[in-house]
Write a protein that holds these residues in place. Structure first.
Motif, PDB file in Angstrom:
ATOM      1  N   SER A   1       0.883  -1.090  -0.214  1.00 24.24           N
ATOM      2  CA  SER A   1      -0.016  -0.055   0.067  1.00 24.24           C
ATOM      3  C   SER A   1       0.941   1.115  -0.073  1.00 24.24           C
ATOM      4  CB  SER A   1      -0.823  -0.129   1.415  1.00 24.24           C
ATOM      5  OG  SER A   1      -0.197   0.343   2.256  1.00 24.24           O
ATOM      6  N   GLU A   2       0.270   2.439  -0.208  1.00 22.12           N
ATOM      7  CA  GLU A   2       0.934   3.627  -0.263  1.00 22.12           C
ATOM      8  C   GLU A   2       1.348   3.944   0.912  1.00 22.12           C
ATOM      9  OE1 GLU A   2      -1.070   6.945  -2.615  1.00 22.12           O
ATOM     10  OE2 GLU A   2      -1.648   5.287  -4.056  1.00 22.12           O
ATOM     11  N   VAL A   3       0.451   3.608   2.112  1.00 28.27           N
ATOM     12  CA  VAL A   3       0.821   4.265   3.544  1.00 28.27           C
ATOM     13  C   VAL A   3       2.201   3.516   3.787  1.00 28.27           C
ATOM     14  CG1 VAL A   3       0.286   4.055   5.743  1.00 28.27           C
ATOM     15  CG2 VAL A   3      -1.367   5.121   4.101  1.00 28.27           C
ATOM     16  N   LYS A   4       2.252   1.975   3.707  1.00 33.68           N
ATOM     17  CA  LYS A   4       3.429   1.312   4.086  1.00 33.68           C
ATOM     18  C   LYS A   4       4.525   1.600   3.291  1.00 33.68           C
ATOM     19  CE  LYS A   4       5.544  -2.698   5.354  1.00 33.68           C
ATOM     20  NZ  LYS A   4       6.914  -2.149   5.441  1.00 33.68           N
ATOM     21  N   ARG A   5       4.184   2.065   1.745  1.00 33.78           N
ATOM     22  CA  ARG A   5       5.640   2.474   1.067  1.00 33.78           C
ATOM     23  C   ARG A   5       6.092   3.875   1.696  1.00 33.78           C
ATOM     24  NH1 ARG A   5      10.244   1.030  -0.589  1.00 33.78           N
ATOM     25  NH2 ARG A   5      11.059   2.475  -2.456  1.00 33.78           N
ATOM     26  N   TYR A   6       5.412   4.743   2.032  1.00 33.93           N
ATOM     27  CA  TYR A   6       5.742   5.959   2.566  1.00 33.93           C
ATOM     28  C   TYR A   6       6.608   5.832   4.101  1.00 33.93           C
ATOM     29  CZ  TYR A   6       5.395  10.947   4.163  1.00 33.93           C
ATOM     30  OH  TYR A   6       5.675  12.093   4.680  1.00 33.93           O
ATOM     31  N   GLY A  41       2.177  10.955  -9.709  1.00 35.37           N
ATOM     32  CA  GLY A  41       2.749   9.843  -9.250  1.00 35.37           C
ATOM     33  C   GLY A  41       2.730   9.592  -7.726  1.00 35.37           C
ATOM     34  N   ASP A  42       3.122   8.517  -7.015  1.00 37.26           N
ATOM     35  CA  ASP A  42       2.723   8.501  -5.527  1.00 37.26           C
ATOM     36  C   ASP A  42       3.923   9.228  -4.815  1.00 37.26           C
ATOM     37  OD1 ASP A  42       0.425   7.263  -5.956  1.00 37.26           O
ATOM     38  OD2 ASP A  42       1.427   5.148  -6.097  1.00 37.26           O
ATOM     39  N   PHE A  43       5.129   8.949  -5.321  1.00 39.04           N
ATOM     40  CA  PHE A  43       6.209   9.617  -4.458  1.00 39.04           C
ATOM     41  C   PHE A  43       7.529  10.031  -5.693  1.00 39.04           C
ATOM     42  CE2 PHE A  43       4.675   6.107  -1.973  1.00 39.04           C
ATOM     43  CZ  PHE A  43       4.093   6.834  -0.934  1.00 39.04           C
ATOM     44  N   GLU A  49      22.308   7.164  -3.350  1.00 41.93           N
ATOM     45  CA  GLU A  49      23.192   6.026  -3.688  1.00 41.93           C
ATOM     46  C   GLU A  49      23.391   6.358  -5.497  1.00 41.93           C
ATOM     47  OE1 GLU A  49      23.760   1.358  -3.638  1.00 41.93           O
ATOM     48  OE2 GLU A  49      22.684   2.240  -1.971  1.00 41.93           O
ATOM     49  N   LEU A  50      22.349   6.229  -6.091  1.00 43.15           N
ATOM     50  CA  LEU A  50      22.016   6.323  -7.501  1.00 43.15           C
ATOM     51  C   LEU A  50      22.199   7.498  -7.892  1.00 43.15           C
ATOM     52  CD1 LEU A  50      18.761   4.311  -8.026  1.00 43.15           C
ATOM     53  CD2 LEU A  50      21.045   3.199  -8.250  1.00 43.15           C
ATOM     54  N   LYS A  51      22.357   8.599  -7.108  1.00 41.52           N
ATOM     55  CA  LYS A  51      22.796  10.062  -7.699  1.00 41.52           C
ATOM     56  C   LYS A  51      21.663  10.367  -8.671  1.00 41.52           C
ATOM     57  CE  LYS A  51      26.612  10.631  -5.151  1.00 41.52           C
ATOM     58  NZ  LYS A  51      26.340   9.994  -4.065  1.00 41.52           N
ATOM     59  N   LYS A  52      20.427  10.236  -8.403  1.00 42.15           N
ATOM     60  CA  LYS A  52      19.356  10.625  -9.393  1.00 42.15           C
ATOM     61  C   LYS A  52      17.976  10.549  -8.655  1.00 42.15           C
ATOM     62  CE  LYS A  52      17.647   6.237 -11.435  1.00 42.15           C
ATOM     63  NZ  LYS A  52      17.580   5.536 -12.786  1.00 42.15           N
ATOM     64  N   GLU A  53      17.028  11.393  -9.404  1.00 45.58           N
ATOM     65  CA  GLU A  53      15.702  11.494  -9.013  1.00 45.58           C
ATOM     66  C   GLU A  53      14.828  10.149  -9.243  1.00 45.58           C
ATOM     67  OE1 GLU A  53      13.438  15.425  -8.952  1.00 45.58           O
ATOM     68  OE2 GLU A  53      12.584  14.226 -10.819  1.00 45.58           O
ATOM     69  N   VAL A  54      14.092   9.915  -8.421  1.00 46.07           N
ATOM     70  CA  VAL A  54      13.333   8.408  -8.591  1.00 46.07           C
ATOM     71  C   VAL A  54      11.806   9.095  -8.576  1.00 46.07           C
ATOM     72  CG1 VAL A  54      12.798   6.086  -7.761  1.00 46.07           C
ATOM     73  CG2 VAL A  54      15.066   6.950  -7.751  1.00 46.07           C
ATOM     74  N   LEU A  55      10.855   8.521  -9.579  1.00 49.24           N
ATOM     75  CA  LEU A  55       9.468   8.570  -9.553  1.00 49.24           C
ATOM     76  C   LEU A  55       8.997   7.245  -9.255  1.00 49.24           C
ATOM     77  CD1 LEU A  55       6.933  10.569 -10.212  1.00 49.24           C
ATOM     78  CD2 LEU A  55       7.250   9.692 -12.570  1.00 49.24           C
ATOM     79  N   GLU A  56       8.074   7.126  -8.147  1.00 47.40           N
ATOM     80  CA  GLU A  56       7.631   5.860  -7.662  1.00 47.40           C
ATOM     81  C   GLU A  56       6.166   5.971  -7.957  1.00 47.40           C
ATOM     82  OE1 GLU A  56      10.615   3.796  -4.557  1.00 47.40           O
ATOM     83  OE2 GLU A  56       8.509   4.289  -4.036  1.00 47.40           O
ATOM     84  N   ASP A  57       5.409   4.840  -8.089  1.00 45.30           N
ATOM     85  CA  ASP A  57       3.960   4.530  -8.242  1.00 45.30           C
ATOM     86  C   ASP A  57       3.744   3.095  -7.559  1.00 45.30           C
ATOM     87  OD1 ASP A  57       1.253   4.692  -8.802  1.00 45.30           O
ATOM     88  OD2 ASP A  57       1.674   5.752 -10.642  1.00 45.30           O
ATOM     89  N   VAL A  58       2.960   3.188  -6.634  1.00 47.41           N
ATOM     90  CA  VAL A  58       2.691   1.980  -6.075  1.00 47.41           C
ATOM     91  C   VAL A  58       1.355   1.271  -6.882  1.00 47.41           C
ATOM     92  CG1 VAL A  58       1.599   0.562  -4.062  1.00 47.41           C
ATOM     93  CG2 VAL A  58       3.199   2.810  -3.535  1.00 47.41           C
ATOM     94  N   LYS A  59       1.560  -0.029  -7.244  1.00 47.46           N
ATOM     95  CA  LYS A  59       0.821  -0.590  -8.271  1.00 47.46           C
ATOM     96  C   LYS A  59       0.343  -1.690  -7.759  1.00 47.46           C
ATOM     97  CE  LYS A  59       0.654   2.266 -11.252  1.00 47.46           C
ATOM     98  NZ  LYS A  59      -0.885   3.038 -11.093  1.00 47.46           N
TER      99      LYS A  59
END
Length: 88
Positions: A1-6, A41-43, A49-59
């Motif tokens: 869930s989004e809450v758990k991922r957050y 997106g969600d987050f 570590e990756l030195k980049k922006e990450v866009l996440e979607d809980v699916k």
């Protein structure tokens, strides 16, 4: 869930793995220079570590709709491509 991922992201941020968590980031969908809508997106966060922006979607199978798939493909055409990290 989004809450758990957050909750997981907050722990990762506390340990210095990521920073700048943004909830529900809105990205304009552009096709041939015209705005046709938005992808929300969600987050979004910076991965230290990756030195980049990450866009996440809980699916889940229910939320992986044809509309979502189309928006994902549009973002992948950007220069540089915007990739969605899917969390299941």
């Amino acid at each position: 869930s989004e809450v758990k991922r957050y909750q997981d992201l907050l722990i990762m941020e506390k340990h210095g793995l990521i920073k700048d968590i943004e909830l529900q980031p809105k990205i304009p969908l552009m096709v041939n220079g015209k705005k046709i809508g938005n992808y929300i997106g969600d987050f979004r966060y910076w991965d230290n570590e990756l030195k980049k922006e990450v866009l996440e979607d809980v699916k889940s199978p229910i939320t992986k709709t044809p509309t979502y798939k189309l928006k994902k493909k549009i973002l992948e055409t950007y220069d540089p491509p915007i990739e969605i990290k899917e969390i299941f």
